[in-house]
Design an enzyme around this catalytic site. Sequence first.
Site, PDB file in Angstrom:
ATOM      1  N   HIS A  39     -30.976  17.507  18.019  1.00  0.00           N
ATOM      2  CA  HIS A  39     -31.220  17.823  19.427  1.00  0.00           C
ATOM      3  C   HIS A  39     -32.693  18.219  19.631  1.00  0.00           C
ATOM      4  CE1 HIS A  39     -26.847  19.219  19.156  1.00  0.00           C
ATOM      5  NE2 HIS A  39     -26.802  18.318  20.131  1.00  0.00           N
ATOM      6  N   GLN A 155     -22.396   5.797  22.413  1.00  0.00           N
ATOM      7  CA  GLN A 155     -22.694   6.585  23.623  1.00  0.00           C
ATOM      8  C   GLN A 155     -23.996   6.105  24.265  1.00  0.00           C
ATOM      9  OE1 GLN A 155     -22.020  10.983  24.166  1.00  0.00           O
ATOM     10  NE2 GLN A 155     -24.160  11.105  23.580  1.00  0.00           N
TER      11      GLN A 155
HETATM   12  O1  PAF Z   1     -23.650  13.870  23.140  1.00  0.00           O
HETATM   13  C1  PAF Z   1     -23.231  14.897  23.729  1.00  0.00           C
HETATM   14  O2  PAF Z   1     -23.517  16.035  23.337  1.00  0.00           O
HETATM   15  C2  PAF Z   1     -22.331  14.733  24.955  1.00  0.00           C
HETATM   16  O3  PAF Z   1     -21.518  13.607  24.819  1.00  0.00           O
HETATM   17  C3  PAF Z   1     -23.122  14.698  26.275  1.00  0.00           C
HETATM   18  C4  PAF Z   1     -24.049  13.514  26.332  1.00  0.00           C
HETATM   19  C5  PAF Z   1     -23.921  15.980  26.435  1.00  0.00           C
HETATM   20  C6  PAF Z   1     -22.160  14.578  27.466  1.00  0.00           C
HETATM   21  O4  PAF Z   1     -21.315  15.678  27.553  1.00  0.00           O
END
Ligand code: PAF
Length: 284
Positions: A39, A155
Amino acid sequence: MKAEVIETIREMVGRTQRLRAKGKSIGFVPTMGALHEGHLSLMRRSRAENDVSVISIFVNPTQFAPGEDFEEYPRPIAEDVRKAEEAGVDLIFTTTPEEMYPTGYSTFVEEERVTRPLCGKTRPTFFRGVLTAVLKLCQIVRPHRVYFGEKDFQQCRAVQRMVSDFHLDVEIISCPIVREDDGLALSSRNVYLSASEREEALTIPKSLDLAESLVSEGVRDPAVLVARMTELITEIPSARIDYIETLSADDLSTIERLQGDVLVAVAVWIGKTRLIDNRVLAIG
Ligand code: PAF
């Protein structure tokens, strides 16, 4: 630098409207918290490429099915705020399930192609929840650029599809997977692993190394690759394979032959923890 925590949608909308009116560019990293180096690498990039760097911390209930780990999902908020500040984040948006999905809420985003294979098979409501949350967060934060990690490759593709299909005025930037020194992909769920499971989980990146070396030895049959990876992973007593698949990295369609940009994707349960990982192989 101190980051400001904004706790309501109304306040966040007002803030981003004012920032846009002043001509500021906004970079955004949506997260569910339990922040790790993966992150933070997105946040540092967002910081470098935009005037203002925003993150959200919201454990989104609609992407968890009944019986999944919504309740147990780690929520170390004070630690997350400190880490985000160190990564140069200006604004941290936190909200609640009640505010995001009030009584009477009934609108969801359903993508019907790239969300169908891989995680979409065993978690059929997962991407509906993810895309709904990402769309709502983008409406609230109104970012110019949004940053996602490629560990969640499907995603990334699903969000890119939604942005294109809904003509959203935002740039999606996908960033490389960040790994521990021994190769394990960083994930907020790694904290669930016991010491022995942590060791066993290394078989996941090793199976991707194996895929890469088989391809470099000339293997072009997806079934051979998957069989060899399965053999390796099933040696681990605590492992239960959810999927091992090879798909087109472009649109996640099925492939008959390992050629071009191929996504090798893996989801494995190590004990009670489901981990995913992947590698894109550029095959000539
Ligand atoms: O990847 C994540 O942490 C989640 O899927 C997100 C993109 C914050 C959506 O809730």
